[in-house]
Enzyme design. Structure first.
Site, mmCIF file in Angstrom:
data_model
loop_
_atom_site.group_PDB
_atom_site.id
_atom_site.type_symbol
_atom_site.label_atom_id
_atom_site.label_comp_id
_atom_site.label_asym_id
_atom_site.label_seq_id
_atom_site.Cartn_x
_atom_site.Cartn_y
_atom_site.Cartn_z
ATOM 1 N N TYR A 102 -15.321 4.407 7.671
ATOM 2 C CA TYR A 102 -13.879 4.481 7.926
ATOM 3 C C TYR A 102 -13.614 5.118 9.303
ATOM 4 O O TYR A 102 -12.824 4.618 10.092
ATOM 5 C CB TYR A 102 -13.235 5.310 6.827
ATOM 6 C CG TYR A 102 -11.743 5.498 6.916
ATOM 7 C CD1 TYR A 102 -11.207 6.740 7.246
ATOM 8 C CD2 TYR A 102 -10.865 4.464 6.640
ATOM 9 C CE1 TYR A 102 -9.841 6.942 7.304
ATOM 10 C CE2 TYR A 102 -9.492 4.660 6.684
ATOM 11 C CZ TYR A 102 -8.990 5.897 7.013
ATOM 12 O OH TYR A 102 -7.630 6.090 7.071
ATOM 13 N N GLY B 44 0.817 -1.221 0.000
ATOM 14 C CA GLY B 44 0.000 0.000 0.000
ATOM 15 C C GLY B 44 0.844 1.260 0.000
ATOM 16 O O GLY B 44 2.075 1.211 -0.065
HETATM 17 C C1 VAH Z 1 -8.077 8.734 3.337
HETATM 18 N N1 VAH Z 1 -5.684 9.013 2.992
HETATM 19 O O1 VAH Z 1 -8.224 9.714 2.619
HETATM 20 C C2 VAH Z 1 -6.686 8.491 3.929
HETATM 21 C C3 VAH Z 1 -6.525 9.190 5.261
HETATM 22 C C4 VAH Z 1 -6.761 11.343 6.486
HETATM 23 C C5 VAH Z 1 -7.001 10.632 5.225
HETATM 24 O O2 VAH Z 1 -7.126 8.496 6.292
HETATM 25 O O3 VAH Z 1 -8.976 7.971 3.590
#
Ligand code: VAH
Length: 311
Positions: free
Chosen positions: A139, A11
């Site tokens: 998330y 990743g």
């Molecule tokens: C996202 N790059 O955009 C990741 C990260 C703070 C952003 O968690 O989901």
């Protein structure tokens, strides 16, 4: 840390972290794993691992007798919104497997949280280390639950869990996949390729950002810190800058004067971005383990444009 297993090694963070760890600790001491089969740029052990397969996870950790697990395998914010059930299964199922393997082998443990762990009711400016966290994305729910789970394994089992809340990370080695802050990476590639970029995030949308070298150094510095110095364990706020698309435009125009930034806002990713802070307060990380970012927007832009041009 002597023998380190990294998940999500192919990743955006993992691909560079494995290389840096191998330079620091020796290639044979860093076991890279990812669901993708394929190996790494620098020589060293590589295993194909789906982190939702706890048995196999445990088998590899035992096979290599690791003393540290760095768990990076996860689905990022935008992709997680498109597939929330899968995101839960991967992000939480994978994390609890990683923690169980770490508990069984009593390893040190690192996994990142994110500014995505904050929500619209969190103070938006100078977001405190300890504050209200009611994220409105899958998330974010995964990241808050992950922070609490890592704290639980520390308090309940004495597991040495540590973590940071990453801002948007900018890098040139491996493209990010499925993040809300990905515009801040894409913009550099498009600036070099066609001197223009169309941003899916609206003008005036401030988010925390950081250049990958600072992110990698932060992980290693945190993991090498004397645990007696840590008042917090997981999810230290860290950031290098708070920036909006027009800030990137200006920084790029200092090198490519003809660069033009256009907007075609993606409502889904804009909604995610607007639920996150404008800028977080990294004081706890500075005070407890000496966090320091070397790259500001100008320095990052200069280096990114050079590296992308050479790629
Ligand atoms: C996202 N790059 O955009 C990741 C990260 C703070 C952003 O968690 O989901």
């Amino acid at each position: 840390m002597k023998k380190i297993l990294v998940t999500g090694a192919m990743g955006q963070i993992g691909s560079e972290l494995v290389d840096q760890l191998r330079h620091t600790y020796g290639a044979s001491n860093v076991i890279a794993t990812d669901i993708k089969s394929g190996g790494q740029s620098t020589e060293g052990p590589y295993e194909t691992l789906d982190v939702t397969d706890g048995e196999r996870f445990h088998e590899f950790a035992k096979k290599y007798q690791v003393d540290t697990i760095m768990h990076l395998a996860a689905l990022l914010s935008a992709k997680a919104e498109n597939n929330p059930k899968f995101a839960w299964d991967l992000n939480m199922g994978g994390l609890v497997n990683a923690l169980e393997v770490a508990r069984d082998l009593n390893t040190q443990f690192f996994t990142p949280s994110s500014i995505g762990s904050f929500g619209p009711s969190t103070p938006k400016d100078q977001t405190p280390q300890d504050t209200l966290q009611r994220p409105t994305t899958m998330y974010g729910v995964n990241k808050v639950a992950g922070e609490l789970l890592c704290d639980y394994y520390y308090h309940r089992f004495g597991l040495d869990t540590r973590g940071v809340r990453f801002p948007g990370l900018i890098s040139y080695v491996t493209l990010p996949g499925g993040g809300t802050t990905d515009y801040a990476v894409d913009i550099y590639y498009e600036a070099v390729k066609q001197q223009s970029y169309t941003s899916f995030i609206a003008e005036g949308t401030y988010m925390d950002m950081m250049y990958m070298p600072d992110a990698l150094n932060a992980i290693i510095k945190l993991m090498e810190t004397d645990p007696a110095k840590l008042k917090h364990r997981n999810a230290f706020n860290i950031t290098a800058m708070s920036a909006a698309p027009e800030d990137f435009e200006k920084a790029i125009q200092a090198h490519i004067p003809e660069f033009k930034l256009y907007y075609d806002v993606d409502p889904a990713r804009q909604r995610i971005a607007e639920s996150w802070p404008n800028g977080i307060d990294p004081t706890a990380a500075k005070e407890e383990w000496g966090f320091k970012a070397e790259y500001d927007l100008a320095a990052m832009t200069k280096d990114m444009l050079e590296k992308v041009r050479n790629k």
